[in-house]
Write a protein that holds these residues in place. Structure first.
Motif, short mmCIF file in Angstrom:
data_model
loop_
_atom_site.label_atom_id
_atom_site.label_comp_id
_atom_site.label_asym_id
_atom_site.label_seq_id
_atom_site.Cartn_x
_atom_site.Cartn_y
_atom_site.Cartn_z
N UNK A 216 3.05 -2.61 3.76
CA UNK A 216 2.48 -3.88 3.35
C UNK A 216 1.42 -4.31 4.35
N UNK A 217 0.34 -4.92 3.84
CA UNK A 217 -0.72 -5.44 4.71
C UNK A 217 -0.93 -6.92 4.38
N UNK A 218 -1.04 -7.74 5.43
CA UNK A 218 -1.31 -9.17 5.30
C UNK A 218 -2.51 -9.52 6.16
N UNK B 272 0.84 -1.19 0.00
CA UNK B 272 0.00 0.00 0.00
C UNK B 272 0.87 1.24 0.00
N UNK B 273 0.29 2.32 -0.51
CA UNK B 273 0.97 3.60 -0.53
C UNK B 273 1.72 3.83 -1.81
N UNK B 274 2.38 4.95 -1.87
CA UNK B 274 2.50 5.91 -0.77
C UNK B 274 1.21 6.70 -0.56
N UNK B 275 0.97 7.03 0.69
CA UNK B 275 -0.15 7.87 1.11
C UNK B 275 0.47 9.15 1.68
N UNK B 276 0.00 10.30 1.22
CA UNK B 276 0.63 11.58 1.58
C UNK B 276 -0.28 12.45 2.44
N UNK B 277 0.37 13.31 3.23
CA UNK B 277 -0.32 14.42 3.88
C UNK B 277 -0.52 15.50 2.83
N UNK B 278 -1.33 16.51 3.16
CA UNK B 278 -1.46 17.65 2.25
C UNK B 278 -0.09 18.26 2.01
N UNK B 279 0.11 18.77 0.84
CA UNK B 279 1.36 19.42 0.43
C UNK B 279 2.54 18.44 0.39
N UNK B 280 2.29 17.14 0.51
CA UNK B 280 3.30 16.10 0.35
C UNK B 280 4.51 16.27 1.27
N UNK B 281 4.28 16.76 2.51
CA UNK B 281 5.39 16.95 3.45
C UNK B 281 5.53 15.79 4.43
N UNK C 67 -6.78 -11.95 11.35
CA UNK C 67 -5.68 -11.20 11.95
C UNK C 67 -5.05 -10.38 10.83
N UNK C 68 -4.94 -9.08 11.06
CA UNK C 68 -4.35 -8.17 10.09
C UNK C 68 -2.99 -7.73 10.62
N UNK C 69 -1.98 -7.83 9.78
CA UNK C 69 -0.63 -7.37 10.13
C UNK C 69 -0.24 -6.27 9.15
N UNK C 70 0.21 -5.15 9.69
CA UNK C 70 0.61 -4.02 8.86
C UNK C 70 2.05 -3.66 9.20
N UNK C 71 2.87 -3.54 8.18
CA UNK C 71 4.23 -3.03 8.34
C UNK C 71 4.39 -1.84 7.42
N UNK C 72 5.27 -0.94 7.78
CA UNK C 72 5.46 0.21 6.91
C UNK C 72 6.56 1.13 7.39
N UNK C 73 6.65 2.23 6.68
CA UNK C 73 7.60 3.29 6.98
C UNK C 73 6.86 4.62 6.94
#
Length: 164
Positions: free
Chosen positions: A61-63, A46-55, A73-79
């Protein structure tokens, strides 16, 4: 001359033996990978997902793994990335990510939040949640010493049991 012919025949036989063994090795590797991948009933980046103005942005990843009793059971990892390179006294803000889950009754609740200050850079995150019907994410910015989210992007759906 006879020696060269015999050596050539042996070389052809050896090459054929290697070629015949490769497809069975490849299929064994594929079978192992398929058996491992069957653990997740749903898996996606998933993503990238941005805030307004891309700051600020988040991606990952979602499993999802279901059991026989209609529970998952949902597992989410990310940065989470802080992309605001302004100093805090110049109005710079930190990155903030918020996840909400919907249960089978249609009720939404916040299941995970993370804040990261440190442009340029990112912070890894991981969380697990059970009995999720729908999962969504939103990325915002927050002041360094605060928690009030501002400049949020829109909600992005990451998973829905209806679509899986």
């Amino acid at each position: 001359m006879m020696k060269k012919i015999a050596t050539g025949i042996l070389a052809i036989a050896a090459t054929s033996a290697v070629a015949l063994s490769l497809p069975s090795a490849a299929s064994a590797t594929t079978a192992t990978a398929t058996a491992t991948a069957d653990f997740d009933d749903y898996s996606d980046y998933w993503g990238p997902v941005y805030a307004k103005q891309h700051l600020a942005k988040a991606q990952g990843h979602v499993d999802v793994a279901w059991d026989e009793e209609d529970s998952n059971e949902v597992q989410v990892t990310g940065r989470l990335y802080d992309l605001d390179d302004r100093d805090y006294d110049e109005g710079g803000k930190c990155a903030y990510v918020k996840f909400q889950a919907e249960d089978s009754d249609g009720d939404w609740s916040t299941v995970y939040t993370r804040k990261y200050c440190g442009s340029p850079g990112y912070k890894k995150f991981h969380f697990e949640e059970n009995d999720v019907f729908t999962l969504r994410v939103k990325v915002c910015q927050v002041p360094e010493q605060g928690t009030f989210a501002t400049k949020c992007g829109s909600w992005r759906e990451l998973y829905s049991a209806e679509d899986a």
